[in-house]
Design a protein around this motif. Structure first.
Motif, short mmCIF file in Angstrom:
data_model
loop_
_atom_site.label_atom_id
_atom_site.label_comp_id
_atom_site.label_asym_id
_atom_site.label_seq_id
_atom_site.Cartn_x
_atom_site.Cartn_y
_atom_site.Cartn_z
N SER A 153 21.31 25.19 -12.77
CA SER A 153 20.12 25.99 -12.49
C SER A 153 19.23 26.08 -13.74
CB SER A 153 20.52 27.39 -12.03
OG SER A 153 21.35 28.02 -13.00
N SER A 154 19.82 25.88 -14.91
CA SER A 154 19.02 25.87 -16.15
C SER A 154 18.05 24.70 -16.16
CB SER A 154 19.92 25.79 -17.38
OG SER A 154 20.72 26.95 -17.48
N GLY A 155 18.43 23.60 -15.51
CA GLY A 155 17.53 22.47 -15.38
C GLY A 155 16.59 22.63 -14.21
N LEU A 156 17.13 23.08 -13.09
CA LEU A 156 16.32 23.22 -11.89
C LEU A 156 15.25 24.29 -12.04
CD1 LEU A 156 19.23 23.07 -9.27
CD2 LEU A 156 17.58 21.26 -9.75
N TYR A 157 15.59 25.38 -12.74
CA TYR A 157 14.69 26.53 -12.77
C TYR A 157 14.41 27.07 -14.17
CZ TYR A 157 16.37 26.23 -8.00
OH TYR A 157 16.71 25.76 -6.76
N GLY A 158 15.09 26.54 -15.19
CA GLY A 158 14.85 26.98 -16.55
C GLY A 158 15.74 28.14 -16.97
N ASN A 159 15.97 28.24 -18.27
CA ASN A 159 16.77 29.34 -18.81
C ASN A 159 16.43 29.49 -20.29
OD1 ASN A 159 18.65 31.41 -18.48
ND2 ASN A 159 20.35 30.14 -19.18
#
Length: 301
Positions: A153-159
Protein backbone atom coordinates in the motif's frame (compact mmCIF):
# COMPACT_ATOMS: atom_id res chain seq x y z
CA UNK A 1 -11.75 -27.89 -4.40
CA UNK A 2 -8.71 -28.10 -2.12
CA UNK A 3 -5.69 -26.19 -3.37
CA UNK A 4 -2.69 -28.52 -3.65
CA UNK A 5 0.82 -28.21 -5.05
CA UNK A 6 1.86 -31.85 -5.31
CA UNK A 7 4.66 -32.21 -7.86
CA UNK A 8 5.20 -28.44 -8.03
CA UNK A 9 8.46 -26.67 -7.21
CA UNK A 10 8.36 -23.20 -5.68
CA UNK A 11 11.04 -20.59 -5.01
CA UNK A 12 10.25 -18.14 -2.21
CA UNK A 13 12.69 -15.27 -1.68
CA UNK A 14 13.13 -13.61 1.68
CA UNK A 15 11.72 -16.78 3.23
CA UNK A 16 13.86 -16.95 6.36
CA UNK A 17 11.25 -15.17 8.47
CA UNK A 18 8.01 -13.23 8.47
CA UNK A 19 5.78 -13.45 5.41
CA UNK A 20 8.26 -15.41 3.30
CA UNK A 21 8.61 -18.10 5.95
CA UNK A 22 4.84 -18.38 6.24
CA UNK A 23 4.48 -18.60 2.44
CA UNK A 24 7.15 -21.33 2.27
CA UNK A 25 5.58 -23.36 5.09
CA UNK A 26 2.10 -23.04 3.57
CA UNK A 27 3.28 -24.16 0.13
CA UNK A 28 5.18 -27.11 1.59
CA UNK A 29 2.22 -28.14 3.74
CA UNK A 30 0.17 -28.48 0.57
CA UNK A 31 2.71 -30.56 -1.28
CA UNK A 32 5.18 -28.18 -2.95
CA UNK A 33 8.91 -28.68 -2.92
CA UNK A 34 10.32 -25.34 -1.80
CA UNK A 35 13.53 -23.42 -2.34
CA UNK A 36 13.80 -21.31 0.80
CA UNK A 37 15.88 -18.30 -0.19
CA UNK A 38 17.11 -15.79 2.35
CA UNK A 39 20.29 -13.75 2.48
CA UNK A 40 19.95 -13.63 6.25
CA UNK A 41 20.74 -9.94 6.52
CA UNK A 42 19.39 -7.28 8.83
CA UNK A 43 16.21 -5.39 8.03
CA UNK A 44 18.23 -2.70 6.23
CA UNK A 45 19.98 -5.33 4.09
CA UNK A 46 23.30 -5.36 5.95
CA UNK A 47 25.04 -8.62 6.85
CA UNK A 48 24.33 -12.14 5.68
CA UNK A 49 23.78 -15.62 7.12
CA UNK A 50 22.25 -18.83 5.77
CA UNK A 51 20.93 -19.77 9.22
CA UNK A 52 17.45 -18.28 8.72
CA UNK A 53 16.81 -20.21 5.49
CA UNK A 54 18.20 -23.44 6.95
CA UNK A 55 15.92 -23.11 9.97
CA UNK A 56 12.82 -22.89 7.76
CA UNK A 57 14.01 -25.87 5.70
CA UNK A 58 14.37 -27.83 8.95
CA UNK A 59 10.76 -26.97 9.85
CA UNK A 60 9.52 -28.14 6.46
CA UNK A 61 11.50 -31.39 6.56
CA UNK A 62 10.38 -32.09 10.14
CA UNK A 63 6.78 -31.82 8.94
CA UNK A 64 7.45 -34.36 6.17
CA UNK A 65 8.05 -31.93 3.30
CA UNK A 66 10.90 -31.30 0.89
CA UNK A 67 12.94 -28.12 0.80
CA UNK A 68 16.39 -26.72 0.14
CA UNK A 69 18.04 -23.62 1.56
CA UNK A 70 19.63 -20.90 -0.51
CA UNK A 71 21.39 -17.75 0.67
CA UNK A 72 21.75 -15.88 -2.63
CA UNK A 73 21.27 -12.14 -2.65
CA UNK A 74 18.53 -11.32 -5.14
CA UNK A 75 20.64 -8.33 -6.20
CA UNK A 76 23.25 -10.75 -7.60
CA UNK A 77 21.96 -12.16 -10.88
CA UNK A 78 24.69 -14.80 -11.15
CA UNK A 79 23.81 -16.06 -7.66
CA UNK A 80 20.12 -16.11 -8.57
CA UNK A 81 20.86 -18.11 -11.73
CA UNK A 82 22.86 -20.57 -9.62
CA UNK A 83 19.89 -20.89 -7.22
CA UNK A 84 17.55 -21.72 -10.09
CA UNK A 85 20.09 -24.15 -11.55
CA UNK A 86 20.31 -25.92 -8.18
CA UNK A 87 16.52 -26.28 -8.06
CA UNK A 88 16.49 -27.65 -11.61
CA UNK A 89 19.31 -30.10 -10.80
CA UNK A 90 17.49 -31.37 -7.72
CA UNK A 91 13.88 -31.38 -8.90
CA UNK A 92 13.93 -30.74 -12.65
CA UNK A 93 11.42 -27.91 -12.72
CA UNK A 94 10.36 -24.54 -11.30
CA UNK A 95 6.63 -23.85 -11.36
CA UNK A 96 6.18 -21.06 -8.82
CA UNK A 97 8.16 -17.94 -7.94
CA UNK A 98 7.27 -15.74 -4.99
CA UNK A 99 9.27 -12.50 -5.07
CA UNK A 100 9.10 -11.59 -1.40
CA UNK A 101 12.62 -10.43 -0.47
CA UNK A 102 12.80 -6.86 0.73
CA UNK A 103 14.56 -4.29 2.87
CA UNK A 104 13.69 -0.99 4.50
CA UNK A 105 15.75 2.19 4.69
CA UNK A 106 13.09 4.69 5.69
CA UNK A 107 13.75 8.43 5.82
CA UNK A 108 12.04 11.51 4.49
CA UNK A 109 13.07 12.28 0.94
CA UNK A 110 14.83 15.44 2.13
CA UNK A 111 17.10 13.43 4.42
CA UNK A 112 17.53 10.30 2.30
CA UNK A 113 20.86 9.48 0.73
CA UNK A 114 20.64 8.45 -2.91
CA UNK A 115 22.53 5.24 -2.09
CA UNK A 116 19.70 4.25 0.25
CA UNK A 117 17.13 4.99 -2.44
CA UNK A 118 19.08 3.00 -5.01
CA UNK A 119 19.65 0.02 -2.70
CA UNK A 120 15.96 -0.37 -1.87
CA UNK A 121 15.14 -0.21 -5.58
CA UNK A 122 17.84 -2.81 -6.30
CA UNK A 123 16.50 -5.30 -3.75
CA UNK A 124 12.77 -4.95 -4.38
CA UNK A 125 12.62 -4.17 -8.10
CA UNK A 126 15.80 -5.56 -9.59
CA UNK A 127 15.70 -8.50 -7.19
CA UNK A 128 12.30 -9.45 -8.58
CA UNK A 129 13.53 -8.83 -12.13
CA UNK A 130 16.55 -11.09 -11.57
CA UNK A 131 14.53 -13.95 -10.11
CA UNK A 132 11.81 -13.66 -12.73
CA UNK A 133 14.31 -13.51 -15.60
CA UNK A 134 16.08 -16.60 -14.25
CA UNK A 135 12.88 -18.70 -14.34
CA UNK A 136 11.08 -17.09 -17.30
CA UNK A 137 12.40 -19.33 -20.08
CA UNK A 138 11.93 -22.44 -17.92
CA UNK A 139 8.27 -21.52 -17.45
CA UNK A 140 7.83 -20.63 -21.13
CA UNK A 141 9.23 -23.99 -22.22
CA UNK A 142 6.88 -25.86 -19.88
CA UNK A 143 3.92 -23.61 -20.73
CA UNK A 144 3.26 -23.14 -17.04
CA UNK A 145 4.28 -20.60 -14.43
CA UNK A 146 2.91 -18.74 -11.44
CA UNK A 147 4.72 -15.59 -10.30
CA UNK A 148 3.85 -13.21 -7.48
CA UNK A 149 5.39 -9.79 -6.89
CA UNK A 150 5.09 -8.41 -3.36
CA UNK A 151 3.83 -4.85 -3.67
CA UNK A 152 2.58 -2.61 -0.87
CA UNK A 153 0.00 0.00 0.00
CA UNK A 154 3.03 2.28 0.42
CA UNK A 155 3.51 2.00 -3.33
CA UNK A 156 -0.14 1.98 -4.31
CA UNK A 157 -1.11 4.91 -2.11
CA UNK A 158 2.05 6.38 -0.58
CA UNK A 159 3.43 6.47 2.95
CA UNK A 160 5.42 9.15 4.77
CA UNK A 161 9.15 8.44 4.84
CA UNK A 162 9.03 5.65 2.26
CA UNK A 163 9.71 7.29 -1.10
CA UNK A 164 12.28 4.62 -1.99
CA UNK A 165 10.17 1.70 -0.80
CA UNK A 166 6.99 3.10 -2.35
CA UNK A 167 8.66 3.74 -5.71
CA UNK A 168 10.03 0.19 -5.78
CA UNK A 169 6.71 -1.35 -4.80
CA UNK A 170 4.75 0.56 -7.45
CA UNK A 171 7.37 -0.36 -10.05
CA UNK A 172 6.59 -4.00 -9.32
CA UNK A 173 2.97 -3.36 -10.30
CA UNK A 174 4.12 -2.07 -13.68
CA UNK A 175 6.37 -5.10 -14.09
CA UNK A 176 3.45 -7.40 -13.27
CA UNK A 177 1.13 -5.63 -15.72
CA UNK A 178 3.45 -6.20 -18.67
CA UNK A 179 4.66 -9.70 -17.75
CA UNK A 180 1.08 -10.90 -17.34
CA UNK A 181 0.43 -9.84 -20.94
CA UNK A 182 3.66 -11.33 -22.29
CA UNK A 183 3.29 -14.57 -20.32
CA UNK A 184 -0.34 -15.28 -21.19
CA UNK A 185 0.33 -17.42 -24.27
CA UNK A 186 2.51 -19.75 -22.16
CA UNK A 187 0.10 -19.89 -19.20
CA UNK A 188 2.44 -17.83 -17.03
CA UNK A 189 0.18 -15.97 -14.64
CA UNK A 190 1.65 -12.98 -12.84
CA UNK A 191 0.06 -11.21 -9.90
CA UNK A 192 0.83 -8.80 -7.06
CA UNK A 193 0.21 -9.29 -3.35
CA UNK A 194 0.03 -6.27 -1.06
CA UNK A 195 0.23 -7.58 2.52
CA UNK A 196 -0.47 -6.04 5.90
CA UNK A 197 1.26 -8.12 8.55
CA UNK A 198 3.32 -7.80 11.70
CA UNK A 199 6.85 -8.84 10.78
CA UNK A 200 10.36 -7.56 11.36
CA UNK A 201 9.69 -5.10 8.52
CA UNK A 202 6.80 -3.43 10.39
CA UNK A 203 7.96 -3.69 13.99
CA UNK A 204 8.39 0.09 14.29
CA UNK A 205 4.62 0.48 13.81
CA UNK A 206 3.87 -1.91 16.67
CA UNK A 207 2.33 0.59 19.06
CA UNK A 208 -0.19 1.63 16.41
CA UNK A 209 -1.29 -1.81 15.20
CA UNK A 210 -3.34 -4.62 16.79
CA UNK A 211 -0.49 -7.08 16.37
CA UNK A 212 -2.49 -10.10 17.50
CA UNK A 213 -4.67 -9.75 14.39
CA UNK A 214 -1.86 -9.21 11.91
CA UNK A 215 -0.02 -12.51 11.77
CA UNK A 216 1.65 -13.42 8.45
CA UNK A 217 -0.51 -16.55 8.41
CA UNK A 218 -3.54 -14.35 7.66
CA UNK A 219 -1.92 -13.24 4.37
CA UNK A 220 -0.61 -16.53 2.96
CA UNK A 221 -4.05 -17.93 2.00
CA UNK A 222 -4.23 -15.21 -0.65
CA UNK A 223 -0.74 -16.07 -1.85
CA UNK A 224 -1.72 -19.73 -2.23
CA UNK A 225 -4.59 -18.78 -4.53
CA UNK A 226 -2.36 -16.49 -6.62
CA UNK A 227 0.09 -19.35 -7.33
CA UNK A 228 -2.44 -22.15 -7.74
CA UNK A 229 -3.42 -23.83 -11.01
CA UNK A 230 -6.66 -21.82 -11.05
CA UNK A 231 -4.92 -18.53 -10.26
CA UNK A 232 -6.05 -15.28 -11.84
CA UNK A 233 -3.53 -13.14 -13.69
CA UNK A 234 -2.84 -9.42 -13.52
CA UNK A 235 -4.40 -9.09 -10.11
CA UNK A 236 -3.37 -6.81 -7.23
CA UNK A 237 -4.61 -8.65 -4.15
CA UNK A 238 -4.41 -6.86 -0.81
CA UNK A 239 -4.45 -8.94 2.36
CA UNK A 240 -4.16 -8.65 6.12
CA UNK A 241 -5.85 -9.78 9.34
CA UNK A 242 -7.91 -12.26 7.32
CA UNK A 243 -9.27 -9.54 5.04
CA UNK A 244 -8.79 -9.74 1.27
CA UNK A 245 -9.45 -6.93 -1.18
CA UNK A 246 -8.49 -6.11 -4.74
CA UNK A 247 -6.82 -2.91 -5.91
CA UNK A 248 -7.09 -1.56 -9.45
CA UNK A 249 -5.36 1.02 -11.61
CA UNK A 250 -8.29 2.72 -13.31
CA UNK A 251 -8.87 5.32 -16.03
CA UNK A 252 -11.67 7.88 -16.09
CA UNK A 253 -13.57 8.87 -19.24
CA UNK A 254 -12.29 12.43 -18.96
CA UNK A 255 -12.78 15.25 -21.46
CA UNK A 256 -11.23 16.67 -24.63
CA UNK A 257 -9.60 20.10 -24.51
CA UNK A 258 -7.88 21.74 -27.50
CA UNK A 259 -7.02 25.24 -28.68
CA UNK A 260 -5.23 28.19 -27.15
CA UNK A 261 -7.27 27.98 -23.96
CA UNK A 262 -6.80 24.22 -23.50
CA UNK A 263 -4.87 24.71 -20.23
CA UNK A 264 -7.72 26.82 -18.87
CA UNK A 265 -10.24 24.21 -20.02
CA UNK A 266 -8.32 21.51 -18.17
CA UNK A 267 -8.29 23.68 -15.04
CA UNK A 268 -11.97 24.64 -15.28
CA UNK A 269 -13.14 21.08 -15.96
CA UNK A 270 -10.77 19.20 -13.65
CA UNK A 271 -13.65 17.87 -11.56
CA UNK A 272 -15.15 16.43 -14.76
CA UNK A 273 -11.80 14.89 -15.68
CA UNK A 274 -11.68 13.35 -12.20
CA UNK A 275 -15.26 12.02 -12.29
CA UNK A 276 -15.07 8.25 -11.81
CA UNK A 277 -18.41 7.54 -13.46
CA UNK A 278 -17.76 5.00 -16.20
CA UNK A 279 -14.10 4.53 -15.29
CA UNK A 280 -12.41 1.44 -16.70
CA UNK A 281 -9.57 -0.95 -15.92
CA UNK A 282 -7.65 -0.95 -19.23
CA UNK A 283 -6.65 -4.24 -20.83
CA UNK A 284 -3.31 -2.65 -21.69
CA UNK A 285 -1.65 0.76 -21.86
CA UNK A 286 -2.87 1.42 -25.42
CA UNK A 287 -6.39 1.85 -24.04
CA UNK A 288 -5.52 5.38 -22.92
CA UNK A 289 -4.59 6.38 -26.45
CA UNK A 290 -7.71 4.77 -27.88
CA UNK A 291 -9.94 6.74 -25.52
CA UNK A 292 -8.15 9.95 -26.46
CA UNK A 293 -8.31 9.26 -30.20
CA UNK A 294 -11.99 8.38 -29.95
CA UNK A 295 -12.66 11.80 -28.42
CA UNK A 296 -10.77 13.45 -31.27
CA UNK A 297 -12.64 11.47 -33.92
CA UNK A 298 -16.01 12.31 -32.38
CA UNK A 299 -15.06 15.97 -32.34
CA UNK A 300 -14.06 15.79 -36.00
CA UNK A 301 -17.03 13.73 -37.02
Amino acid sequence: MTIRFDGRVAIVTGAGGGLGREHALALAKRGAKVVVNDLGGARDGSGASATAAESVVAEIVAAGGEAMANAASVTDYAAVEAMVAAAMAKWGRVDILVNNAGVLRDKTFAKMELDDFRFVMDVHLMGAVHCTKAVWDIMRERNYGRIVMTTSSSGLYGNFGQSNYGAAKMALVGLMQTLSIEGAKNDIRVNCLAPTAHTRMTEDLGARLPLDLLGPDTVSPGLLHLVSEDAPSRCILTAGAGGFERAYVTLTQGIRAVGEDAPEQVAARFAEISDRTGEIVPEMGAAQGMIELTKAQHAAG
